[in-house]
Write an enzyme that holds these catalytic residues in place. Structure first.
Site, PDB file in Angstrom:
ATOM      1  N   ALA A   1       0.719  -1.371   0.075  1.00 34.44           N
ATOM      2  CA  ALA A   1       0.003   0.024   0.113  1.00 34.44           C
ATOM      3  C   ALA A   1       0.832   1.358  -0.022  1.00 34.44           C
ATOM      4  CB  ALA A   1      -1.178  -0.076   1.266  1.00 34.44           C
ATOM      5  N   THR A   2       1.950   1.212   0.551  1.00 35.02           N
ATOM      6  CA  THR A   2       2.855   2.354   0.666  1.00 35.02           C
ATOM      7  C   THR A   2       3.297   2.735  -0.728  1.00 35.02           C
ATOM      8  OG1 THR A   2       3.933   1.689   2.640  1.00 35.02           O
ATOM      9  CG2 THR A   2       5.213   3.194   1.362  1.00 35.02           C
TER      10      THR A   2
ATOM     11  N   CYS B   1       3.965   3.317  13.025  1.00 33.40           N
ATOM     12  CA  CYS B   1       4.950   4.144  11.921  1.00 33.40           C
ATOM     13  C   CYS B   1       5.477   5.431  12.786  1.00 33.40           C
ATOM     14  CB  CYS B   1       4.178   4.629  10.854  1.00 33.40           C
ATOM     15  SG  CYS B   1       3.153   3.372  10.084  1.00 33.40           S
TER      16      CYS B   1
END
Ligand SMILES: *Cc1c(COP(=O)(O)O)cnc(C)c1O
Length: 387
Positions: free
Chosen positions: A74-75, A326
């Site tokens: 997804a990044t 994160c």
């Protein structure tokens, strides 16, 4: 070492046993190891595996297999969508819109656009964490090219009104990108009906392997995006590179399993969430950061008088996240929680408990008891003003 008790399914999930069993057959010489772009028999076998997976993933999104671009996760999908759309459309206008509560993969891509001279509007959430359609309508300008709003928030479980947001954007001819990493395979998605132009997904949040994801690209007129990578021309040149057929096949199977068990999983998570909330209800001085209407697999709570990192240590062997995984590497208070109105101390004291298909009642009870004891211990060491 004590065995971990894993309640961090929003960060990543263990791979489903059926996929673990199937992978060796896809990886080895008698499997689908070949390059799917090769026209020989081995290549065609790998290509057939990729085609099946594309159908499996597409059917969960309500799109055509040809509208999927395979990525590393997804990044990469977020970066390809956001940088690719903004740069491709820059000749028409340089205004783009997102929220500060997005995942880093989105907010950092928008920071990059700011460095490239784009004008970014950061829309604050309402107190419930959602984007008001009125605020969105007011933000859209004649030169707006792209809006990026996530479906389910990875820290709080807040669910955005994507159909409403999508129709606002479509009315104004603005592209909409949705980061659906937390909702794909867990909540119903229908990209055609909503209607969304770009949507990011990843396998490792739905019991598939890490390192494989996809970007849905509607491909309707005016929705073109520029590639980030340049190379062999695979995937229409949008994301060149040899396709990892075994990982793609695993993603397809994970999607098919998720679709099959979506309702069962949702009921299971709702029951677990209620059990956990009931068990921590009478702990004084807690702030609940996950709304009732949110995704039931995520419960984010904070105690303003206790530091999240110390709490994480005191909670061991529980595997949970402080703020966002994160953010925790940098020890900054979560920007997502700050945007919801929490002060630094409350954001720093936040813990995200996230549940999954394998989570048991025993683990929930253990987590609640552990959380209660850890808070009591830390508050005893540093008495604050709880309750
Ligand atoms: C996990 C996640 C990502 C990053 O996905 P990767 O596949 O790990 O790159 C992006 N956005 C959200 C909302 C996520 O939860």
């Amino acid at each position: 070492m004590t065995a971990p008790v894993y309640l961090d399914y929003a960060a990543t999930t263990p791979v489903d046993a059926r996929i673990v069993d199937a992978l060796p057959g896809w990886l080895a010489a008698d499997g689908a190891f070949a390059n799917p772009s090769s026209t020989h028999i081995a290549g065609r076998q790998a290509a057939a595996l990729v085609a099946t997976a594309a159908e499996q993933v597409a059917s969960v999104l309500g799109c055509e297999p040809g509208q999927l671009v395979w990525t590393s996760g997804a990044t990469e999908s977020d970066n390809l969508a956001i940088l690719g759309a903004a740069r491709y459309r820059a000749v028409r206008g340089r205004h783009v819109v997102t929220m500060p509560t997005e995942h880093k993969a989105v907010t950092d891509a928008f920071r990059q656009l700011e460095r490239e001279g784009f004008d970014v509007t950061w829309l604050a959430p309402s107190p419930d964490g959602r984007l008001s359609l009125e605020a969105l309508r007011q933000a859209l300008r004649d030169d707006t090219q792209l809006v990026s709003i996530m479906h389910v928030n990875n820290e709080t479980g807040v669910v955005q009104d994507i159909p409403g947001i999508a129709s606002c954007c479509r009315d104004r001819g603005v592209l909409l990108h949705v980061d659906a990493a937390q909702s794909f395979g867990k909540l119903p998605i229908d990209v055609a009906a909503w209607p969304v132009d770009l949507l990011s997904i990843t396998a490792h949040k739905i019991y598939g392997p890490k390192g494989i994801g996809a970007l849905y690209v509607s491909g309707r007129p005016g929705s073109h995006i520029a590639p980030l990578f340049h190379g062999g021309g695979q995937q229409g040149g949008l994301r060149p590179g040899t396709l990892p057929a075994p990982l793609i096949a695993a993603f397809g199977l994970a999607a098919a399993i998720a679709a099959d068990s979506m309702h069962r999983d949702h009921d299971h998570l709702s029951r677990l969430r209620k059990r956990f909330r009931d068990a921590i209800r009478d702990i004084p001085g807690l702030r609940h950061n996950s709304p009732d209407a949110g995704f039931p697999g995520i419960v984010n709570v904070s105690a303003g008088d206790v530091d999240g990192e110390s709490l994480m240590l005191a909670l061991e062997p529980l595997c949970v996240a402080s703020g966002s995984a994160c953010n925790s590497a940098r020890h900054e208070p979560s920007g997502v929680l700050r945007a919801l109105g929490l002060d630094d101390a409350e954001a720093q004291g936040a813990i995200r408990f996230s549940f999954g298909r394998q989570t048991t009642d025993r683990e929930i009870d253990f987590a609640a008891a552990r959380y209660r004891a850890a808070l009591a211990k830390l508050r005893e060491i540093a008495p604050g003003d709880a309750a």
